[in-house]
Design a protein around this motif. Sequence first.
Motif, PDB file in Angstrom:
ATOM      1  N   ALA A 124       0.842  -1.205   0.000  1.00  9.18           N
ATOM      2  CA  ALA A 124       0.000   0.000   0.000  1.00  9.18           C
ATOM      3  C   ALA A 124       0.873   1.250   0.000  1.00  9.18           C
ATOM      4  CB  ALA A 124      -0.924  -0.005   1.213  1.00  9.18           C
ATOM      5  N   LEU A 125       1.864   1.285   0.897  1.00  3.55           N
ATOM      6  CA  LEU A 125       2.758   2.443   0.964  1.00  3.55           C
ATOM      7  C   LEU A 125       3.527   2.622  -0.342  1.00  3.55           C
ATOM      8  CD1 LEU A 125       4.161   2.068   4.596  1.00  3.55           C
ATOM      9  CD2 LEU A 125       2.682   3.901   3.755  1.00  3.55           C
ATOM     10  N   PHE A 126       3.971   1.514  -0.928  1.00  2.63           N
ATOM     11  CA  PHE A 126       4.736   1.586  -2.177  1.00  2.63           C
ATOM     12  C   PHE A 126       3.909   2.224  -3.281  1.00  2.63           C
ATOM     13  CE2 PHE A 126       5.760  -0.223  -6.340  1.00  2.63           C
ATOM     14  CZ  PHE A 126       7.103   0.117  -6.454  1.00  2.63           C
ATOM     15  N   TRP A 127       2.674   1.738  -3.480  1.00  2.52           N
ATOM     16  CA  TRP A 127       1.870   2.226  -4.596  1.00  2.52           C
ATOM     17  C   TRP A 127       1.301   3.622  -4.339  1.00  2.52           C
ATOM     18  CZ3 TRP A 127       2.846   0.631  -9.087  1.00  2.52           C
ATOM     19  CH2 TRP A 127       3.234  -0.695  -9.310  1.00  2.52           C
ATOM     20  N   PHE A 128       0.968   3.939  -3.095  1.00  2.00           N
ATOM     21  CA  PHE A 128       0.535   5.305  -2.800  1.00  2.00           C
ATOM     22  C   PHE A 128       1.664   6.296  -3.067  1.00  2.00           C
ATOM     23  CE2 PHE A 128      -2.716   3.625   0.472  1.00  2.00           C
ATOM     24  CZ  PHE A 128      -3.736   3.677  -0.461  1.00  2.00           C
ATOM     25  N   THR A 129       2.877   5.917  -2.648  1.00  2.00           N
ATOM     26  CA  THR A 129       4.026   6.799  -2.869  1.00  2.00           C
ATOM     27  C   THR A 129       4.283   7.000  -4.358  1.00  2.00           C
ATOM     28  OG1 THR A 129       5.028   6.096  -0.774  1.00  2.00           O
ATOM     29  CG2 THR A 129       6.481   7.139  -2.386  1.00  2.00           C
ATOM     30  N   LYS A 130       4.217   5.907  -5.124  1.00  2.00           N
ATOM     31  CA  LYS A 130       4.401   6.009  -6.574  1.00  2.00           C
ATOM     32  C   LYS A 130       3.331   6.908  -7.190  1.00  2.00           C
ATOM     33  CE  LYS A 130       6.614   3.445  -9.057  1.00  2.00           C
ATOM     34  NZ  LYS A 130       7.888   3.646  -9.810  1.00  2.00           N
ATOM     35  N   ALA A 131       2.095   6.764  -6.750  1.00  6.50           N
ATOM     36  CA  ALA A 131       1.004   7.563  -7.290  1.00  6.50           C
ATOM     37  C   ALA A 131       1.194   9.040  -6.967  1.00  6.50           C
ATOM     38  CB  ALA A 131      -0.333   7.065  -6.743  1.00  6.50           C
ATOM     39  N   VAL A 132       1.585   9.334  -5.730  1.00 13.34           N
ATOM     40  CA  VAL A 132       1.817  10.725  -5.330  1.00 13.34           C
ATOM     41  C   VAL A 132       2.948  11.329  -6.156  1.00 13.34           C
ATOM     42  CG1 VAL A 132       2.625  12.209  -3.460  1.00 13.34           C
ATOM     43  CG2 VAL A 132       0.885  10.470  -3.010  1.00 13.34           C
ATOM     44  N   ALA A 134       3.745  10.556  -9.044  1.00 18.04           N
ATOM     45  CA  ALA A 134       3.267  10.725 -10.420  1.00 18.04           C
ATOM     46  C   ALA A 134       2.193  11.801 -10.541  1.00 18.04           C
ATOM     47  CB  ALA A 134       2.736   9.394 -10.943  1.00 18.04           C
ATOM     48  N   GLY A 135       1.835  12.423  -9.402  1.00 20.87           N
ATOM     49  CA  GLY A 135       0.910  13.551  -9.459  1.00 20.87           C
ATOM     50  C   GLY A 135      -0.495  13.317  -8.962  1.00 20.87           C
ATOM     51  N   SER A 136      -0.776  12.170  -8.335  1.00 23.55           N
ATOM     52  CA  SER A 136      -2.124  11.889  -7.831  1.00 23.55           C
ATOM     53  C   SER A 136      -2.341  12.582  -6.492  1.00 23.55           C
ATOM     54  CB  SER A 136      -2.350  10.386  -7.671  1.00 23.55           C
ATOM     55  OG  SER A 136      -3.603  10.150  -7.045  1.00 23.55           O
ATOM     56  N   VAL A 137      -3.191  13.593  -6.485  1.00 21.35           N
ATOM     57  CA  VAL A 137      -3.525  14.282  -5.238  1.00 21.35           C
ATOM     58  C   VAL A 137      -4.368  13.367  -4.357  1.00 21.35           C
ATOM     59  CG1 VAL A 137      -4.704  16.275  -4.256  1.00 21.35           C
ATOM     60  CG2 VAL A 137      -3.399  16.525  -6.365  1.00 21.35           C
ATOM     61  N   ALA A 166      -4.966  18.192   2.259  1.00 22.80           N
ATOM     62  CA  ALA A 166      -5.937  19.231   2.606  1.00 22.80           C
ATOM     63  C   ALA A 166      -5.645  20.529   1.861  1.00 22.80           C
ATOM     64  CB  ALA A 166      -5.922  19.472   4.117  1.00 22.80           C
ATOM     65  N   GLU A 167      -4.359  20.848   1.695  1.00 19.78           N
ATOM     66  CA  GLU A 167      -3.997  22.055   0.950  1.00 19.78           C
ATOM     67  C   GLU A 167      -4.435  21.971  -0.509  1.00 19.78           C
ATOM     68  OE1 GLU A 167       0.122  23.026   1.319  1.00 19.78           O
ATOM     69  OE2 GLU A 167       0.026  23.233   3.504  1.00 19.78           O
ATOM     70  N   HIS A 168      -4.581  20.733  -0.993  1.00 22.33           N
ATOM     71  CA  HIS A 168      -5.055  20.532  -2.365  1.00 22.33           C
ATOM     72  C   HIS A 168      -6.559  20.248  -2.407  1.00 22.33           C
ATOM     73  CE1 HIS A 168      -0.710  20.040  -3.122  1.00 22.33           C
ATOM     74  NE2 HIS A 168      -1.013  20.443  -4.338  1.00 22.33           N
ATOM     75  N   GLN A 169      -7.249  20.691  -1.350  1.00 18.42           N
ATOM     76  CA  GLN A 169      -8.716  20.645  -1.293  1.00 18.42           C
ATOM     77  C   GLN A 169      -9.286  19.231  -1.284  1.00 18.42           C
ATOM     78  OE1 GLN A 169     -10.183  23.635  -0.670  1.00 18.42           O
ATOM     79  NE2 GLN A 169      -8.040  24.301  -0.694  1.00 18.42           N
ATOM     80  N   GLN A 170      -8.551  18.285  -0.700  1.00 17.29           N
ATOM     81  CA  GLN A 170      -9.065  16.929  -0.557  1.00 17.29           C
ATOM     82  C   GLN A 170      -9.917  16.851   0.708  1.00 17.29           C
ATOM     83  OE1 GLN A 170      -8.402  14.209  -3.004  1.00 17.29           O
ATOM     84  NE2 GLN A 170      -8.217  16.237  -3.928  1.00 17.29           N
ATOM     85  N   SER A 171     -11.222  16.781   0.530  1.00 16.10           N
ATOM     86  CA  SER A 171     -12.135  16.899   1.671  1.00 16.10           C
ATOM     87  C   SER A 171     -11.975  15.759   2.670  1.00 16.10           C
ATOM     88  CB  SER A 171     -13.586  16.968   1.180  1.00 16.10           C
ATOM     89  OG  SER A 171     -13.956  15.768   0.513  1.00 16.10           O
ATOM     90  N   HIS A 172     -11.637  14.558   2.194  1.00 17.70           N
ATOM     91  CA  HIS A 172     -11.524  13.443   3.138  1.00 17.70           C
ATOM     92  C   HIS A 172     -10.298  13.612   4.028  1.00 17.70           C
ATOM     93  CE1 HIS A 172     -12.929   9.649   4.658  1.00 17.70           C
ATOM     94  NE2 HIS A 172     -11.728   9.116   4.535  1.00 17.70           N
ATOM     95  N   ALA A 173      -9.246  14.225   3.501  1.00 12.27           N
ATOM     96  CA  ALA A 173      -8.083  14.522   4.336  1.00 12.27           C
ATOM     97  C   ALA A 173      -8.465  15.514   5.436  1.00 12.27           C
ATOM     98  CB  ALA A 173      -6.950  15.075   3.485  1.00 12.27           C
ATOM     99  N   MET A 174      -9.258  16.518   5.091  1.00  8.66           N
ATOM    100  CA  MET A 174      -9.739  17.476   6.089  1.00  8.66           C
ATOM    101  C   MET A 174     -10.562  16.762   7.156  1.00  8.66           C
ATOM    102  SD  MET A 174     -11.032  20.407   3.434  1.00  8.66           S
ATOM    103  CE  MET A 174      -9.979  21.049   2.131  1.00  8.66           C
ATOM    104  N   TYR A 175     -11.418  15.865   6.699  1.00 11.46           N
ATOM    105  CA  TYR A 175     -12.253  15.086   7.627  1.00 11.46           C
ATOM    106  C   TYR A 175     -11.393  14.253   8.577  1.00 11.46           C
ATOM    107  CZ  TYR A 175     -15.376  11.280   9.096  1.00 11.46           C
ATOM    108  OH  TYR A 175     -16.075  10.342   9.823  1.00 11.46           O
ATOM    109  N   LEU A 176     -10.370  13.584   8.037  1.00 11.99           N
ATOM    110  CA  LEU A 176      -9.502  12.764   8.875  1.00 11.99           C
ATOM    111  C   LEU A 176      -8.728  13.609   9.887  1.00 11.99           C
ATOM    112  CD1 LEU A 176      -8.135  10.280   6.180  1.00 11.99           C
ATOM    113  CD2 LEU A 176      -9.704   9.740   8.056  1.00 11.99           C
ATOM    114  N   LEU A 177      -8.290  14.789   9.470  1.00 12.35           N
ATOM    115  CA  LEU A 177      -7.619  15.690  10.412  1.00 12.35           C
ATOM    116  C   LEU A 177      -8.578  16.132  11.509  1.00 12.35           C
ATOM    117  CD1 LEU A 177      -5.533  17.776   7.863  1.00 12.35           C
ATOM    118  CD2 LEU A 177      -4.587  16.355   9.700  1.00 12.35           C
TER     119      LEU A 177
END
Length: 221
Positions: A124-132, A134-137, A166-177
Amino acid sequence: MLHWDGWGVAQNRERALHLLQMAAEAGHRTAQHNLGVAYDNGYELVKSHNQAFRYFSLAARQGCRDSMYCLGSFYYLGEGVAQDYAKARYWYRKGAQLGQVESMADLGRCYQRGVGGRRNQRHALFWFTKAVEAGSVRATTWLGLEYTLKPTEDWAKARYWLEQAAEHQQSHAMYLLGIWAAEGWTGDEKIADALFWFEKAVQSGHNRAGLRLAELQGEQF
């Protein structure tokens, strides 16, 4: 595609679809993918998940990484085909290995949630890091969440990535914070911070944040 967009010729989408159909049946993978998109969205055609799945399948088997992602999503949601999480993970992996960004993010999510197989934090960490990278907010949120989970718990990294999302307006990140602050994941509860993040999430359209915000405001009242 010139006929579809009206580039250099009069726009004629009926003609465009006819030519795309001919190219797709002759084995042109990009035409197959584009027809899949047209059927999936009902662009100038009767919307059909079954037809979209057919054309995405043809294109994916010829190496079209965007069609691989679409197939993964169809299997995940059960659209145009029986729901099958294992096959969803298979096609996400195929797309991810070819650099398809959303496939990387959703493959990481499968490993994070144990969908279509066992949960695997390392993958999970590997693929999330790769996605980030590559530009996946969107993947930034899930990367932050993964760092809150055992055994690789790292609260500093978790906060960094969730705040980045959250700085990129991801609402679920705001919710988790907000949840983090309200429940005191790393210490005392911080109700003022929780209210701030839940309000931000609500403004971005997060429904569950609205419920938590109402609960906190009710308690304060």
